[in-house]
Write a protein that holds these residues in place. Structure first.
Motif, PDB file in Angstrom:
ATOM      1  N   GLY A   1       0.602  -1.332  -0.002  1.00  0.00           N
ATOM      2  CA  GLY A   1       0.123   0.166  -0.145  1.00  0.00           C
ATOM      3  C   GLY A   1       0.800   1.446  -0.188  1.00  0.00           C
ATOM      4  N   ILE A   2       1.596   1.318   0.943  1.00  0.00           N
ATOM      5  CA  ILE A   2       2.525   2.316   0.907  1.00  0.00           C
ATOM      6  C   ILE A   2       3.786   3.032  -0.591  1.00  0.00           C
ATOM      7  CG2 ILE A   2       4.363   3.248   2.648  1.00  0.00           C
ATOM      8  CD1 ILE A   2       3.214   2.312   4.599  1.00  0.00           C
ATOM      9  N   LYS A   3       3.441   1.465  -0.946  1.00  0.00           N
ATOM     10  CA  LYS A   3       4.514   1.807  -1.535  1.00  0.00           C
ATOM     11  C   LYS A   3       3.604   2.265  -3.405  1.00  0.00           C
ATOM     12  CE  LYS A   3       8.086  -1.875  -1.550  1.00  0.00           C
ATOM     13  NZ  LYS A   3       7.355  -3.629  -2.300  1.00  0.00           N
ATOM     14  N   ILE A   4       2.594   2.234  -3.211  1.00  0.00           N
ATOM     15  CA  ILE A   4       1.973   2.486  -4.226  1.00  0.00           C
ATOM     16  C   ILE A   4       1.231   4.202  -3.180  1.00  0.00           C
ATOM     17  CG2 ILE A   4      -0.648   2.508  -5.295  1.00  0.00           C
ATOM     18  CD1 ILE A   4      -0.693  -0.513  -5.420  1.00  0.00           C
ATOM     19  N   ILE A   5       1.122   4.427  -2.700  1.00  0.00           N
ATOM     20  CA  ILE A   5       0.714   6.153  -1.828  1.00  0.00           C
ATOM     21  C   ILE A   5       2.137   6.530  -2.666  1.00  0.00           C
ATOM     22  CG2 ILE A   5       0.457   6.838  -0.470  1.00  0.00           C
ATOM     23  CD1 ILE A   5      -1.137   4.986   1.149  1.00  0.00           C
ATOM     24  N   GLU A   6       3.071   6.443  -2.197  1.00  0.00           N
ATOM     25  CA  GLU A   6       4.098   7.084  -2.879  1.00  0.00           C
ATOM     26  C   GLU A   6       4.697   7.349  -4.213  1.00  0.00           C
ATOM     27  OE1 GLU A   6       6.719   5.916   1.249  1.00  0.00           O
ATOM     28  OE2 GLU A   6       7.493   5.034  -0.916  1.00  0.00           O
ATOM     29  N   ARG A   7       4.322   6.509  -4.995  1.00  0.00           N
ATOM     30  CA  ARG A   7       4.314   6.923  -5.987  1.00  0.00           C
ATOM     31  C   ARG A   7       2.746   7.276  -6.438  1.00  0.00           C
ATOM     32  NH1 ARG A   7       3.965   0.797  -7.816  1.00  0.00           N
ATOM     33  NH2 ARG A   7       2.188   1.410  -8.393  1.00  0.00           N
ATOM     34  N   ILE A   8       1.604   7.466  -5.797  1.00  0.00           N
ATOM     35  CA  ILE A   8       0.684   8.835  -5.981  1.00  0.00           C
ATOM     36  C   ILE A   8       1.221  10.212  -5.362  1.00  0.00           C
ATOM     37  CG2 ILE A   8      -1.754   9.388  -5.458  1.00  0.00           C
ATOM     38  CD1 ILE A   8      -2.381   6.675  -5.108  1.00  0.00           C
ATOM     39  N   VAL A   9       1.659   9.826  -4.696  1.00  0.00           N
ATOM     40  CA  VAL A   9       2.167  11.523  -4.000  1.00  0.00           C
ATOM     41  C   VAL A   9       3.289  11.712  -4.134  1.00  0.00           C
ATOM     42  CG1 VAL A   9       3.119  12.589  -1.930  1.00  0.00           C
ATOM     43  CG2 VAL A   9       1.825  10.698  -1.458  1.00  0.00           C
ATOM     44  N   ARG A  10       4.493  10.748  -5.473  1.00  0.00           N
ATOM     45  CA  ARG A  10       5.207  11.616  -6.139  1.00  0.00           C
ATOM     46  C   ARG A  10       4.753  12.146  -7.349  1.00  0.00           C
ATOM     47  NH1 ARG A  10       8.361   7.057  -4.311  1.00  0.00           N
ATOM     48  NH2 ARG A  10       8.071   6.093  -6.281  1.00  0.00           N
ATOM     49  N   ALA A  11       3.634  11.377  -7.487  1.00  0.00           N
ATOM     50  CA  ALA A  11       3.035  11.748  -8.682  1.00  0.00           C
ATOM     51  C   ALA A  11       2.477  13.563  -8.708  1.00  0.00           C
ATOM     52  CB  ALA A  11       1.224  11.150  -9.582  1.00  0.00           C
ATOM     53  N   PHE A  12       1.796  13.651  -7.712  1.00  0.00           N
ATOM     54  CA  PHE A  12       1.637  15.032  -7.560  1.00  0.00           C
ATOM     55  C   PHE A  12       2.542  16.188  -6.929  1.00  0.00           C
ATOM     56  CE2 PHE A  12      -2.320  12.913  -6.369  1.00  0.00           C
ATOM     57  CZ  PHE A  12      -3.405  13.612  -7.153  1.00  0.00           C
ATOM     58  N   ASP A  13       3.832  15.816  -6.810  1.00  0.00           N
ATOM     59  CA  ASP A  13       4.932  16.819  -7.099  1.00  0.00           C
ATOM     60  C   ASP A  13       5.390  17.169  -7.910  1.00  0.00           C
ATOM     61  OD1 ASP A  13       5.471  15.858  -4.794  1.00  0.00           O
ATOM     62  OD2 ASP A  13       7.484  14.646  -4.811  1.00  0.00           O
ATOM     63  N   LEU A  14       4.870  17.341  -9.290  1.00  0.00           N
ATOM     64  CA  LEU A  14       4.893  18.005 -10.196  1.00  0.00           C
ATOM     65  C   LEU A  14       3.642  18.718 -10.467  1.00  0.00           C
ATOM     66  CD1 LEU A  14       6.840  15.619 -12.822  1.00  0.00           C
ATOM     67  CD2 LEU A  14       7.430  17.578 -11.323  1.00  0.00           C
ATOM     68  N   PRO A  15       3.676  19.877 -10.522  1.00  0.00           N
ATOM     69  CA  PRO A  15       2.746  20.245 -11.055  1.00  0.00           C
ATOM     70  C   PRO A  15       1.851  20.387 -12.308  1.00  0.00           C
ATOM     71  CG  PRO A  15       4.438  22.687 -12.242  1.00  0.00           C
ATOM     72  CD  PRO A  15       4.958  20.708 -11.070  1.00  0.00           C
ATOM     73  N   VAL A  16       0.235  20.291 -12.556  1.00  0.00           N
ATOM     74  CA  VAL A  16      -0.762  20.142 -13.627  1.00  0.00           C
ATOM     75  C   VAL A  16      -0.863  20.751 -14.160  1.00  0.00           C
ATOM     76  CG1 VAL A  16      -3.078  18.440 -13.862  1.00  0.00           C
ATOM     77  CG2 VAL A  16      -1.357  18.153 -11.541  1.00  0.00           C
ATOM     78  N   MET A  17      -0.886  20.862 -15.416  1.00  0.00           N
ATOM     79  CA  MET A  17      -1.075  22.029 -16.663  1.00  0.00           C
ATOM     80  C   MET A  17      -3.071  21.050 -16.617  1.00  0.00           C
ATOM     81  SD  MET A  17       1.578  23.492 -17.237  1.00  0.00           S
ATOM     82  CE  MET A  17       0.365  24.733 -18.778  1.00  0.00           C
ATOM     83  N   VAL A  18      -3.264  22.898 -15.687  1.00  0.00           N
ATOM     84  CA  VAL A  18      -4.850  23.122 -15.719  1.00  0.00           C
ATOM     85  C   VAL A  18      -4.857  24.049 -17.049  1.00  0.00           C
ATOM     86  CG1 VAL A  18      -6.904  23.553 -15.016  1.00  0.00           C
ATOM     87  CG2 VAL A  18      -5.652  21.334 -14.502  1.00  0.00           C
ATOM     88  N   HIS A  19      -5.523  24.108 -18.480  1.00  0.00           N
ATOM     89  CA  HIS A  19      -5.622  25.456 -19.238  1.00  0.00           C
ATOM     90  C   HIS A  19      -4.997  26.599 -19.097  1.00  0.00           C
ATOM     91  CE1 HIS A  19     -10.670  25.348 -18.005  1.00  0.00           C
ATOM     92  NE2 HIS A  19      -9.915  23.830 -19.106  1.00  0.00           N
ATOM     93  N   ASP A  20      -3.848  25.663 -19.561  1.00  0.00           N
ATOM     94  CA  ASP A  20      -2.482  26.562 -19.778  1.00  0.00           C
ATOM     95  C   ASP A  20      -2.027  27.273 -18.366  1.00  0.00           C
ATOM     96  OD1 ASP A  20      -2.756  26.103 -22.582  1.00  0.00           O
ATOM     97  OD2 ASP A  20      -3.221  28.429 -22.436  1.00  0.00           O
ATOM     98  N   TRP A  21      -2.420  26.736 -17.167  1.00  0.00           N
ATOM     99  CA  TRP A  21      -1.976  27.475 -15.744  1.00  0.00           C
ATOM    100  C   TRP A  21      -1.590  26.291 -15.251  1.00  0.00           C
ATOM    101  CZ3 TRP A  21      -7.111  28.854 -16.138  1.00  0.00           C
ATOM    102  CH2 TRP A  21      -7.595  30.030 -16.187  1.00  0.00           C
ATOM    103  N   GLU A  22       0.081  26.466 -14.653  1.00  0.00           N
ATOM    104  CA  GLU A  22       0.879  25.532 -13.619  1.00  0.00           C
ATOM    105  C   GLU A  22      -0.250  25.103 -12.464  1.00  0.00           C
ATOM    106  OE1 GLU A  22       5.152  25.575 -13.494  1.00  0.00           O
ATOM    107  OE2 GLU A  22       4.834  24.763 -15.392  1.00  0.00           O
TER     108      GLU A  22
END
Ligand code: C2E
Ligand code: CA
Ligand code: CA
Length: 692
Positions: free
Chosen positions: A356-377
């Motif tokens: 579980g923690i391995k997967i959570i860590e992967r999710i948390v890491r995925a959120f580390d980078l900003p997400v592009m939404v309508h040209d906004w970071e």
């Protein structure tokens, strides 16, 4: 059909043959009767002179004329007295009579009682008997009896007729049979074709087939009608197929709506729970485990408010795919509403935490980078709660609830993009919170709340104001800190009831307070961000003001910096309204809300309250000293008063006064106390001021 036709043909042929025979017999009879009658008359006439002359020889000779007629068996001539005069027996008949001699020793002829026979022709014992008188009635000479074979020649004739006509009859019969079969065939074959056709439709249910109608007969017209009916069935069938397809579509849409989230197309809570139930059963059978993760996006509301709902929706879709790629095949991701997601990790072996923690860590890491939404970071994160089947008794609702509780713990930990594993203590806390949330209404009625007042002192240690702080001595678990129950009241929608109760109580206490303090001072009331949003809150304050005849100048409302930042425009309007009514406003816990300094120029306030965390470390932290000094000079620059709270030592007090802080509040001067102890508090402060 053919058998019936054959029988009919046979019957017809038989009848025809029978008619033929009958007719033949009638003709034969007429002919023989005619001939015999004529012969009898001629012979009688010829015998008249011979009998008159009694010329026996001539009579015998005359009778021998009968030899020419082979069917005449015998003939007898009687005189007037019925005595046999002469007899003629045909030689062939004589042969048949050989051996039949009478008493006289002569051959005996078959007996006829001539006297009983009427004159003329009659059939007796299979022979044609003719009896006529010889001579006129006036000159009667005698009688003539002629016995002519009848049945035997007739039978022979019948036989001959039968034999001669049989081949022809047989030929005709065959022809008729052939014709009957042929006509039957040619008439019935369309019917057979039609029957075969209807059978093939019945077995294939292929309504595109059409009967090949040839000619104008009834079968063709029946075929045309069947074709027309098939066209209608086909049209109806096509319509039905369209309806069925539409129904299927509707069913799929309804199923999609009932089980999937329209925005992200992920399973919804209902489907997630069904899948979870299935995975739990599997896990129990295989002695494995399941893990549920409860995800809630951090500050989704802020993103929604600042970038708009369309951007919020786009972010949710991005986040859904972001999480999805971190999962294993077979894991389930569901959106259960708002910014909340559930993850089901199945087939988990014993080392649940590791997987579980391995997967959570992967999710948390995925959120580390900003997400592009309508040209906004957009920088986002998630608070994640973790629970598993074994520690939740494999009950689906309990697993999800535990993950939810763990997620709330992660959220209230103050860190963003973090996770918490469910523990029993979290459930106890959560149960306590819901108990607290459910107790407000009754506890207000039962007077379990009271107000504690804490003095604020001026630079000369005189009481310049008081802060009203709510207290709850609950019947179910004793004293509960406002630090604990105020956030619960805010989340459960009960805070306004408490705020209204405090306002009412303070307004009620005000004259007593002035009496105890010995002068009119400003009493501060804490209000929540939720009160700002309450449409009738200002109306209520005004009503209470009038009711208790309170001067608004004696009342200050304290509101935390974060509360107004949450809802800047609304808060700015609210402050403005209250100030116009004559109240003053203090910004509480200043310095903790990462406020933008520019806001301060745009809202109407009177006082900044420096948060106690800066005061606490004032003795040891140069940084905190700098912050405190900065806040004081900022307040001065903006022409605001400054109040320092949490002042616990003389040093802190001196430092603050030295740097220009006008109001001090803290345990050094007084601890909050109920109204009936306020006198002691005020006296205590007087003592401090005397010795300082
Ligand atoms: P707050 O508004 O910042 O109130 C000051 C808190 O600091 C009070 O805690 C007070 O007892 C405490 N305090 C004062 N001087 C000192 C000191 O020298 N040292 C220390 N360690 N603490 C000091 P309290 O009464 O427990 O209230 C906690 C919080 O609960 C308040 O913080 C306020 O945010 C909220 N609160 C209290 N009463 C009300 C109320 O009537 N309405 C609302 N909305 N919130 C309230
Ligand atoms: Ca306060
Ligand atoms: Ca405060």
């Amino acid at each position: 059909m053919i058998v019936a036709t054959a029988l009919l043909v046979f019957a017809c042929s038989g009848s025809f043959l029978w008619l033929n025979m009958t007719e033949h017999e009638a003709i034969y009879k007429r002919t023989v009767f005619g001939h015999l009658d004529a012969l009898s008359r001629n012979m009688s006439d010829d015998l008249v002179p011979l009998i008159a002359d009694q010329d026996m020889l001539a009579i015998t000779t005359k009778l021998l004329d009968f030899e020419r007629y082979k069917n005449i068996q015998y003939s007898i001539v009687y005189d007037r007295e019925w005595n046999v005069m002469q007899t003629y027996v045909a030689p062939s008949f004589m042969t048949s009579l050989t051996g039949k001699t009478g008493k006289t020793g002569k051959v005996e002829l078959p007996p006829f009682n001539i006297k009983t026979i009427d004159a003329g022709l009659s059939i007796r014992k299979g022979s044609l008997v003719s009896y006529s008188t010889i001579g006129d009635q006036a000159f009667l000479q005698g009688y003539l009896l002629i016995v002519n074979q009848y049945r035997t020649p007739l039978n022979k004739s019948h036989y001959a007729l039968f034999v001669s006509s049989s081949p022809v009859a047989f030929f005709i019969l065959c022809c008729m049979m052939f014709l009957a079969v042929f006509f039957n065939r040619s008439m019935l074959s369309p019917l057979f074709r039609l029957t075969k056709f209807t059978e093939s439709i019945n077995s294939s249910t292929n309504y595109h087939l059409r009967f090949d109608c040839k000619g104008n007969d009834e079968i063709s017209s029946l075929g045309e009608k069947i074709n027309a009916m098939l066209s209608r069935i086909e049209a109806q069938d096509e319509k039905n197929a369209e309806y069925t397809a539409a129904l299927e579509d509707n069913k799929n849409t309804l199923e999609q709506m009932a089980n999937y989230d329209a925005l992200t197309e992920l399973p919804n809570r209902k489907l997630f729970m069904e899948l979870l139930r299935g995975e739990i059963s599997r896990a129990k059978r295989r002695s494995t485990n399941v893990i549920v993760l409860f995800l809630n996006l951090d500050d989704f509301k802020g993103i929604n408010d600042t970038l708009g709902h369309a951007a919020g929706d786009a972010l949710l879709i991005k986040v859904a795919s972001l999480i999805k790629v971190q999962l294993r095949e077979g894991d389930v991701l569901a959106r259960i509403g708002g910014d909340e997601f559930l993850v089901l990790l199945n087939d988990i072996p014993d080392d649940i935490l590791d997987v579980g923690i391995k997967i959570i860590e992967r999710i948390v890491r995925a959120f580390d980078l900003p997400v592009m939404v309508h040209d906004w970071e957009v920088q986002t994160g998630a608070s994640i709660g973790f629970s598993d089947g074994i520690n939740s008794n494999f009950d689906p609702d309990t697993i999800v609830r535990n993950a939810d509780i763990a997620m709330h713990h992660a959220k209230t930990s103050g860190r963003s993009n973090t996770f918490t594993v469910f523990q029993q203590q979290q459930l106890d806390d959560s149960l306590r919170k819901s108990r607290i949330a459910n107790a407000f209404t009754k506890s207000l009625l039962d007077n379990e709340f009271f107000i504690a007042y804490q003095s604020k002192v001026g630079v000369n240690a005189e009481v310049v104001g008081l802060e009203a702080l709510i207290r709850w001595d609950s019947h179910f678990c004793g004293f509960i800190s406002p630090m604990e129950f105020i956030p619960v009241a805010e989340r459960s929608g009960k805070i306004t009831h408490l705020s209204r109760w405090v306002i009412n109580k303070v307004f009620e206490d005000l004259s007593k307070i002035f009496e105890i303090v010995g002068k009119e001072v400003v009493v501060s009331i804490n209000i929540s961000a939720y009160d700002i949003k309450e449409p009738k809150f200002v109306e209520y304050i005004q009503h209470e003001l009038t009711l208790h005849d309170v001067d608004p100048k004696s009342i200050e409302f304290e509101i935390t910096e974060s509360a107004y930042l949450d809802n800047f425009e609304e808060a700015a309007n609210f402050f403005q309204t209250l100030r116009r009514l004559g109240f003053s406003i203090a910004l509480d816990d200043f310095g903790t809300g990462y406020s933008s300094m520019s806001y301060l120029t745009r809202i109407e306030i009177d006082t900044l309250k420096i948060d106690q965390q800066f005061i606490k470390r004032l003795d040891e932290s140069a940084k905190d000293q700098l912050i405190v000094e900065a806040i004081i000079s900022l307040a001065r620059g903006l022409e605001l008063d400054v109040c320092a709270e949490g002042v616990e030592t003389l040093e802190q007090s001196n430092y603050l006064v030295h740097h220009g802080c006008q109001q001090l509040q803290g345990y050094y001067y007084a601890r909050p106390c109920a109204l009936d102890k306020l006198k002691d508090q005020v006296n205590g402060i007087l003592d401090i001021s005397k010795f300082s």
